[in-house]
Structures are given as C-alpha cells and as structure tokens.
Design an enzyme around this catalytic site. Structure first.
Site: not given
Lengths: 117, 388
Positions: B84, B335
C-alpha cells in the site's frame, strides 16, 4: 543458512515447533532468518520453541480469503522470547495461557495451532 | 530546506472504474500536466506505482505501457511495488532524482483497480491483499489484511485502553470529511452506532472500520528547486522519510508502535527542520480505523495511548487542534492501493495552495503525509510546505 522453511515445515508436520536462537546475542525468533535482526550475527542456531505460551494478540477472521472457511481465530503467541503466528482454538483472549496442538493445512501449507488449556 | 517541488497534481475519482489501468492512469496524468501547464516533452522520467496488476489483471511491465498512453515513450520509466506504500516510494525516488540533478522534471503517480470490475470477488481480492503478509509464516494461518491490523489494534487496545467506540469516531470523522471531497469513493456521513452495528470483518473491526476496495489513479509533477518558480503554484517538499521494520509480524518487538512510521517521521521532520507541532494537518494511512489511531501517535500528533481519546474528543476533525485526513482518508476517499500514496500528495498540494474549497484547513503552511505498506513494515512520511 541455518533453519530453512522446509526444515521448519517438516518439523511442524512431525509435531515439533522450531525457531532460531542467535548464538551471539541470544535473541530468539519463531521463524527462520539468515541473519539476527537484533545484532547482525549469522550464528543462528535451530532451537525447539516452548510448547506453552501466552496469547499476545488475537482476532477472529469473519471474511476469509479463498481456500479458507471462516470464522476462525488467528493470533500471535508469546513463547518465552519468541512469538509465532498461529491458528487459535478455544475462543482465547490476550493473556490467555495456550498450548501447542499440532498444525492445520487448509491452503497447501501448514500453520501451527495453539489451544486453550 | 526544499528538496523538490510539486508543480502539478491531479487524481481521478476513487470508486468504480471500467477503464483499463493505462486509461485510468492517463486521466490523472493528463490532469497533472494541465495543472502544471506542461507538455510531455518537458517530462524527463516516469516514477510509477502499481501494486497488484499482475495478480488482479495479468498486467505487468506497466510503466512503459502507461507512459506510451501519455506521450512519454522513450523516457526512463520505473515501476514500484511496496504494497500500500507503492506510490509514496515512487514519490520518494522521484524527489531524490530531481534533488540529485539526475532529472529536472518528472511525473510520479500510481494506479490500481480493486473493485469487482477486475472480475474478482471478495474472497479472491482478500487472498490477493493477503499476499502482502508473510507467505510462509502468516498466510497459511488464514490471516487477512483486516486481520493483520486487527492484531496490531487489539494489542494497542490491551496496552492503552483504546475502545471500539473511539475507533468508530475515526470512521465517522473521515466519512464526514469525505462528503466535502468530490473525488471520494463515499460521500455519505455515518454515525458511531452505524459503525458498531455493521458486520464484523475481523474483530475489533466492523465493516465500517475498513476502507473500501477502490479503483483510481493519482499523479503529481515534481521538479527541482531552481525550476519551481517558473510554475504557477509550486508547493515544496522539505522532507521525505522512509523506513522499514522487521517482518513477519511475530518478529516485531512492539508491533502496535508501527516503528517504521516513527523512524520515517523522525527523518522527514529532521530534513525539513520542523516538528509534528508545526503541521497544520496530516493525511495518514487509515486502511482501518485502528491504523489511523496508531499513525496519529507514530507521527507525533499525540502521545502513545492518546490517539483513541483524541479521535473521540474531536481533536482530529477539520476544526480540531490536530486535523487528520481532511480528504476523507482511505476510509472515505477510497484506497486503490498503488494510487494512495500520491493521492495523499495531491491532497497536501491542494491544501497548501489554498485550493481545497470546502475542506480547506485554514492557513495551512506545513503538512505531513503518512503512507504505509504491508503490516506497516514499510512507511514513507513526507513533509510539504508553502513555498517561501
């Protein structure tokens, strides 16, 4: 290289939980490393981990990845100086005393199981 | 000290997109070109982030492919993967390259598709996300990513008394902020009761404690200090810290400390000659509500154990003394893994230009972005400020 993943897996299949202990600084780990993360030494000896310990953290997975069927409890278990990530049985909480109870294989690779006493 | 400047910034909406990865990235990249007023021939290199295209869409060697969409074929293109923290790492390398004089002006950004538009359902995507946990010592237990952060958060709760209600306040605040962000995946407010009544994913996290699966892209244009003044609204990058922590989770001495974030933040503040107290706000990596609480302590906004109470007391709201995630954060903005890091840089750029409209933090002069990868074992912290 001391303990390999193959060695660790074969031992777990035989009911033994292995880790590594740094011959230089004494740090212990629940998984193999080529070099000690505490002191940088390469003298990592295979060691049998204690079969009893305390739940360090835990969660119950309700939404599993493919090849697993939930819900099930996963956590990290403190075994003297080392921790291992394991499947937990018996609806345990942080601080509970648990004992090593073999392994599961739900995805083609095995993982240790700890059970509340 | 100015290490580099951001002179163009844009992002797609985060949500559900039918377009290909290259098309989606082009939308953000062309927006960044237009924002900076540059043509492709002024861009010397591409620093590109995509975490999972190989697994989700059988799509790799993406850097030259996306470059070809946007007129950059021929320049050096590099692709980053750090779970991420993918595009924050691309950003770090871009800043270093222009600072070192290797390139003058570069494009940095990322793209990802995580929604069922990829053809993959929740179980399959949960498996792919879990590939960022340890392959041999975590994945065989069935640990998921909500599970990884649940383990960190539950220990934080045990040590500090952080409560599920306090976690829910993070979601409520970020959803509220998201209503002011036209690019946000979610534009709807929620309540503590709604969060606590939503189904459990991995305790202590309810569905509403978790960020969504999103598609999206973000891009910024980074140039060196000397060239920055030839652009309209440069915003300076004064610090970028990058640290890692030992994996797997079981080997971390104090996992809920998220030590890599503490180390990266210390580096970034030192480079910038500043401290947490001078930050007008932070964009932090709130993949789960507990992650925001831990990040708020790791970047120095609150003492250890105070992150939960601070969220419940409203201190992290837009009008609080320590605003966090005015964009809505990952929780509400969304996200798309590889796009998240540079989307935070887009938010800092808009805020520090005073262009954030309804979600503008008053008189913001300096701000910090915190982007983590995996079980927080990679963290990049960036400090940006109004150009003096």
């Amino acid at each position: 290289m001391s303990l390999t993943h193959d060695d660790w897996t074969a031992a777990l299949e035989d009911g033994d939980l292995l880790g590594v202990r740094c011959g230089d600084c004494g740090a212990t780990y629940g998984t193999p490393f080529a070099v000690c993360n505490d002191c940088g030494g390469r003298n990592l000896e295979t060691t049998e981990l204690p079969e009893e310990g305390e739940v360090y953290s835990e969660t119950t997975v309700q939404v599993p990845p493919t090849s697993f069927e939930g819900p099930y409890q996963v956590g990290t278990v403190q075994l003297d100086g080392a921790r291992v990530t394991a499947r937990l049985e018996g609806d345990v909480e942080i601080g509970d005393h648990v004992v090593f109870d073999g392994a599961i294989d739900e995805s083609g690779e095995i993982a240790p199981v700890f059970r509340v006493e | 000290m100015t290490r580099a400047s951001v002179v163009g910034a844009d992002m797609t909406t985060f949500g559900v997109h039918e377009s290909t990865l290259s098309e989606l990235f082009a939308e953000a990249a062309l927006g960044a070109y237009d924002d900076a007023g540059v043509e492709p021939d002024e861009i010397d290199a591409l620093y590109f982030g995509n975490a999972m295209g190989g697994q989700t869409e059988n799509d790799t060697h993406l850097a030259p492919a996306v470059a070809s969409q946007i007129g950059l074929a021929g320049v050096p293109c590099q692709r980053y993967e750090d779970a991420c923290a993918t595009s924050a790492n691309a950003f770090k390398n871009a800043v270093e390259a222009v600072e070192a004089g290797i390139h003058d002006t570069v494009l940095v950004g990322g793209v990802e598709r995580c929604t069922p538009e990829t053809g993959l359902g929740t179980g399959e995507m949960t498996r792919i996300f879990a590939s960022a946990s340890d392959r041999h010592y975590e994945q065989p237990t069935g640990l998921t990513f909500p599970g990884v952060f649940a383990l960190l958060t539950k220990r934080h709760m045990h040590e500090h008394g952080t409560t599920e209600e306090q976690l829910a306040h993070v979601a409520v605040k970020n959803h509220k902020n998201g209503t002011r962000n036209p690019n946000a995946h979610f534009g709807k407010e929620t309540t503590v009761e709604e969060v606590l009544d939503s189904p459990i994913v991995a305790d202590p996290f309810h569905l509403m404690d978790c960020c969504p699966f999103s598609d999206g892209a973000s891009a910024v244009i980074v140039t060196n200090d000397d060239r920055a003044d030839s652009f309209d609204k440069p915003v300076d990058v004064s610090g970028v810290g990058h640290a890692t922590d030992v994996v797997p989770l079981s080997a971390k001495p104090v996992p809920h400390a998220t030590q890599a974030a503490r180390d990266a933040a210390a580096q970034a503040y030192e480079q910038a000659g500043t401290s947490a107290d001078e930050m007008a706000f932070a964009e932090v990596h709130d993949c789960f509500t507990g992650a925001e609480v831990m990040a708020s302590e790791a970047i120095g906004f609150f003492e250890d154990g105070e992150g939960g109470p601070a969220a419940a007391e409203g201190r992290t709201e837009m009008d609080g003394d320590r605003p966090i995630n005015p964009s809505g954060g990952l929780k509400a903005k969304g996200h798309p893994i590889g796009a998240t890091g540079t989307a935070q840089i887009v938010e800092l750029t808009e805020q520090l230009r005073g262009d954030a409209d309804e979600r503008q933090i008053d008189s913001a002069e300096k701000a910090v972005a915190h982007n983590l990868g995996g079980d927080a074992a990679t963290t990049v912290v960036s400090v940006m400020e109004v150009r003096g």
